[in-house]
Design a protein around this motif. Structure first.
Motif, mmCIF file in Angstrom:
data_model
loop_
_atom_site.group_PDB
_atom_site.id
_atom_site.type_symbol
_atom_site.label_atom_id
_atom_site.label_comp_id
_atom_site.label_asym_id
_atom_site.label_seq_id
_atom_site.Cartn_x
_atom_site.Cartn_y
_atom_site.Cartn_z
ATOM 1 N N GLY A 1 0.725 -1.251 -0.088
ATOM 2 C CA GLY A 1 0.055 0.085 0.108
ATOM 3 C C GLY A 1 0.885 1.116 -0.002
ATOM 4 N N GLN A 2 -0.120 2.488 -0.070
ATOM 5 C CA GLN A 2 0.807 3.725 -0.095
ATOM 6 C C GLN A 2 1.619 3.997 1.172
ATOM 7 N N MET A 3 2.974 4.366 0.875
ATOM 8 C CA MET A 3 3.754 4.547 2.187
ATOM 9 C C MET A 3 3.602 5.969 2.638
ATOM 10 N N HIS A 4 4.362 6.056 3.882
ATOM 11 C CA HIS A 4 4.616 7.112 4.467
ATOM 12 C C HIS A 4 3.244 7.632 5.484
ATOM 13 N N GLY A 5 2.066 7.278 4.962
ATOM 14 C CA GLY A 5 0.734 7.749 5.604
ATOM 15 C C GLY A 5 0.933 7.084 6.813
ATOM 16 N N VAL A 6 -0.161 7.787 7.746
ATOM 17 C CA VAL A 6 -0.448 7.322 9.003
ATOM 18 C C VAL A 6 -2.101 7.179 9.251
ATOM 19 N N GLU B 1 -15.638 -4.065 9.204
ATOM 20 C CA GLU B 1 -15.944 -2.681 8.771
ATOM 21 C C GLU B 1 -15.153 -1.927 10.125
ATOM 22 N N PRO B 2 -14.522 -0.665 9.854
ATOM 23 C CA PRO B 2 -13.786 0.394 10.782
ATOM 24 C C PRO B 2 -14.418 0.718 11.627
ATOM 25 N N GLN B 3 -13.962 0.746 12.853
ATOM 26 C CA GLN B 3 -14.583 1.207 14.105
ATOM 27 C C GLN B 3 -13.447 1.890 14.896
ATOM 28 N N GLN B 4 -13.829 3.021 15.434
ATOM 29 C CA GLN B 4 -12.799 3.952 16.349
ATOM 30 C C GLN B 4 -11.607 4.108 15.639
ATOM 31 N N VAL B 5 -11.697 4.627 14.218
ATOM 32 C CA VAL B 5 -10.448 4.661 13.704
ATOM 33 C C VAL B 5 -10.509 6.193 13.014
ATOM 34 N N SER B 6 -9.368 6.633 12.552
ATOM 35 C CA SER B 6 -9.173 8.065 12.167
ATOM 36 C C SER B 6 -9.113 8.145 10.753
ATOM 37 N N HIS B 7 -9.235 9.298 10.283
ATOM 38 C CA HIS B 7 -8.775 9.265 8.712
ATOM 39 C C HIS B 7 -7.340 8.935 8.708
ATOM 40 N N LEU B 8 -7.215 8.368 7.481
ATOM 41 C CA LEU B 8 -5.808 8.357 6.844
ATOM 42 C C LEU B 8 -4.938 9.684 6.484
ATOM 43 N N ILE B 9 -4.041 10.137 7.071
ATOM 44 C CA ILE B 9 -3.142 11.368 6.781
ATOM 45 C C ILE B 9 -2.202 10.667 5.851
ATOM 46 N N THR B 10 -2.293 11.103 4.269
ATOM 47 C CA THR B 10 -1.384 10.575 3.407
ATOM 48 C C THR B 10 -0.091 11.048 3.374
ATOM 49 N N TRP B 11 0.710 10.394 2.478
ATOM 50 C CA TRP B 11 2.122 10.786 2.140
ATOM 51 C C TRP B 11 2.164 12.229 1.503
ATOM 52 N N ALA C 1 10.446 13.908 6.388
ATOM 53 C CA ALA C 1 9.891 14.993 5.359
ATOM 54 C C ALA C 1 8.115 14.961 5.827
ATOM 55 N N THR C 2 7.634 16.080 5.368
ATOM 56 C CA THR C 2 6.269 16.213 5.471
ATOM 57 C C THR C 2 5.537 15.010 4.803
ATOM 58 N N GLY C 3 4.801 14.737 5.520
ATOM 59 C CA GLY C 3 4.000 13.353 5.008
ATOM 60 C C GLY C 3 4.413 12.108 5.550
ATOM 61 N N PHE C 4 5.543 12.029 6.258
ATOM 62 C CA PHE C 4 5.926 10.969 6.924
ATOM 63 C C PHE C 4 5.280 10.695 8.207
ATOM 64 N N GLY C 5 4.882 9.431 8.487
ATOM 65 C CA GLY C 5 4.038 9.210 9.639
ATOM 66 C C GLY C 5 4.694 9.741 11.156
ATOM 67 N N SER C 6 5.940 9.537 11.315
ATOM 68 C CA SER C 6 6.437 10.151 12.575
ATOM 69 C C SER C 6 6.433 11.600 12.658
ATOM 70 N N ALA C 7 6.834 12.343 11.455
ATOM 71 C CA ALA C 7 6.457 13.827 11.191
ATOM 72 C C ALA C 7 5.258 14.101 11.742
ATOM 73 N N THR C 8 4.088 13.298 11.116
ATOM 74 C CA THR C 8 2.737 13.954 11.467
ATOM 75 C C THR C 8 2.284 13.736 12.925
ATOM 76 N N ILE C 9 2.713 12.414 13.275
ATOM 77 C CA ILE C 9 2.483 12.336 14.813
ATOM 78 C C ILE C 9 3.025 13.549 15.696
ATOM 79 N N GLY D 1 -0.392 3.167 12.449
ATOM 80 C CA GLY D 1 0.134 2.274 11.139
ATOM 81 C C GLY D 1 -0.363 2.968 9.884
ATOM 82 N N THR D 2 0.168 2.365 8.804
ATOM 83 C CA THR D 2 -0.289 2.532 7.669
ATOM 84 C C THR D 2 -1.603 1.968 7.396
ATOM 85 N N ILE D 3 -2.231 2.387 6.237
ATOM 86 C CA ILE D 3 -3.660 1.869 5.884
ATOM 87 C C ILE D 3 -3.345 0.284 5.763
#
Length: 476
Positions: free
Chosen positions: A90-95, A116-126, A149-157, A175-177
């Motif tokens: 799947g698409q990398m970097h996102g969280v 079906e997803p429950q108690q999940v956030s949006h995916l913040i993408t790369w 860089a911006t869009g990297f999971g750790s930076a977004t957190i 995690g990623t999607i």
């Protein structure tokens, strides 16, 4: 319908679409011919939540999973019942974030069980741009050979921790999607993340295969959310329920990066390199065993080294300027014609442009096509030089533009460097390369290798082939 060995299912959760393929268990790596495949647009883009502003890029995880369901529903039911392994990329970097005990519900939908997803956030993408340069500069220096860089999971957190800490409170996992999908399929209370995806998040040491835990903890980072690390190609678990007819207990691989799976789908020999030209360009080659990148990131380096398979690295020159540059040129010509009172469809302009370039086999005109800059040179702009009255025809300009696109990626990763790494063949793929003979001519001039066309990269097929490799390894 298939060999007695059954099927392997490959899934790719991309930025704009999802793809699923069924691969016969007897398929050969390097020439994956899916028995069946399906793709579906996710249409998952949603307005960013909280204070991210217009730079935020988010997607609805539920829509992505519905697209995945559409793909699986389009595959032969008999084949799904005979699936013996599932590979996921799947698409990398996102969280995205979820609550471990309440992340999904399994329900009956027609003849099958689905989650079906429950108690999940949006995916913040790369593609997310909320982390400014000044914000990134304020973060602790990672112990990694890759920059953050911006869009990297750790930076977004980190950004959420500083600007919207209440956002994180309902969740205890991240995690990623694709990590989320694997965790839900296998019923994992704590997700696993391959070194592919961990490296794409930042603050990951590829040599020790571990998070920079001490650096993160000292800066207040919520390390309890981080997934455990697993080597790419290993098994994450088995399906906890029947899923679209796939039997309960089917093995599921740890989620992989789409870049690595795309390359793996057609890189049959270690002496091959892959040149994929679509909207952008990727030139990739696997490094020999034992290769280790520099310990510290070099933001000016045009080649990045990503974890691959079997504890090796993939060298990648990723240019932002590929088919999108040609599309911009065509759009410009169309607009000029409209300004002159003429209306010509862009497909016709593109066709005439290629015809003119084929007739103009050489030119002194030089075009540097970096309209979008490059990751290692973000301020770089495009330029035209060696202009003369005799070099202003459509043929000259089109030939120079195609040549410039290829010369740009060649400058990032020269053919001499590839030779030193033992590369002797180039696999050419991608929609822009397929439909543009001029680009192919310029590739053959710039890269003095045997060049093979016709096999496009396919991350879903690559994920299935990784599972095929694991099955073969266990059988032996």
């Amino acid at each position: 319908m298939a060999a007695a060995g059954g099927f392997l299912l490959g899934l790719d959760l991309g930025t704009s679409s999802v793809k699923a393929v069924l691969l016969e268990a007897g398929a050969q790596r390097g020439a994956p011919v899916p028995t069946a495949s399906a793709s579906w647009a996710t249409e998952a883009e949603v307005p960013p939540s909280g204070p991210a502003g217009p730079q935020g890029r988010e997607q609805d995880a539920g829509r992505i999973l519905r697209a995945l369901g559409q793909c699986l529903g389009a595959l032969p039911a008999g084949g799904l019942r005979r699936v013996r392994g599932i590979g996921v990329s799947g698409q990398m970097h996102g969280v995205m974030f979820w609550k471990s005990c309440q992340a999904c519900t399994w329900t009956e939908r027609g003849p099958h069980r689905i989650f079906e997803p429950q108690q999940v956030s949006h995916l913040i993408t790369w593609q997310d741009g909320r982390c400014s340069g000044s914000f990134l500069a304020s973060l602790p220096q990672p112990e990694s050979h890759l920059s953050v860089a911006t869009g990297f999971g750790s930076a977004t957190i980190y950004w959420l921790l500083h600007h919207s800490p209440e956002f994180l409170k309902p969740y205890d996992r991240a995690g990623t999607i694709q990590d989320y999908v694997v965790a839900m399929l296998c019923g994992l209370q704590r997700p696993l993340m391959s070194d592919h995806n961990a490296a794409s998040w930042g603050y990951f040491n590829a040599e020790s295969r571990s998070w920079n835990s001490h650096i993160l903890e000292e800066s207040g980072f919520p390390t309890h959310m981080l997934p455990d690390i697993a080597e790419a190609g290993t098994i994450a678990g088995t399906t906890s329920h029947e899923w679209f007819g796939i039997p309960q207990g089917t093995r599921v691989g740890v989620a992989l990066g789409d870049l690595q799976c795309s390359v793996y789908s057609c890189l049959s020999q270690s002496t091959d390199a892959v040149l994929n030209i679509s909207t952008s360009i990727q030139l990739a080659a696997s490094m020999p065993p034992g290769f280790k990148p520099a310990k510290r990131p070099d933001p000016l380096a045009p080649v990045a080294y990503f974890p691959y398979f079997n504890r090796t690295f993939l060298a990648v020159a990723a240019s932002l300027n590929g088919g999108n540059v040609l599309a911009t040129f065509v759009t410009m010509l169309a607009q000029w014609m409209r300004d002159l009172g003429l209306d010509v469809v862009e497909s016709l302009i593109y066709s005439k442009m290629i015809q003119a370039a084929l007739a103009q086999t050489d030119t002194q005109l030089t075009i540097s096509p970096t309209l979008l800059g490059e990751r290692h040179l973000p301020e770089e702009l495009a330029s035209v030089s060696s202009i003369s009255p005799s070099a202003l025809s459509l043929g000259h300009v089109s030939r120079a533009l195609c040549r410039g696109i290829i010369q740009n990626v060649h400058a990032m990763l020269p053919s001499q460097q590839l030779k030193e790494w033992g590369i002797d063949r180039l696999i050419g793929s991608g929609s822009a390369l397929t439909r543009n003979e001029v680009l192919r001519q310029e590739v053959e001039k710039a890269f003095p290798f045997s060049i093979s066309y016709g096999q496009d990269v396919d991350a879903a097929a690559g994920a299935a082939l990784v599972m095929l490799r694991e099955s073969a390894r266990e059988a032996s």
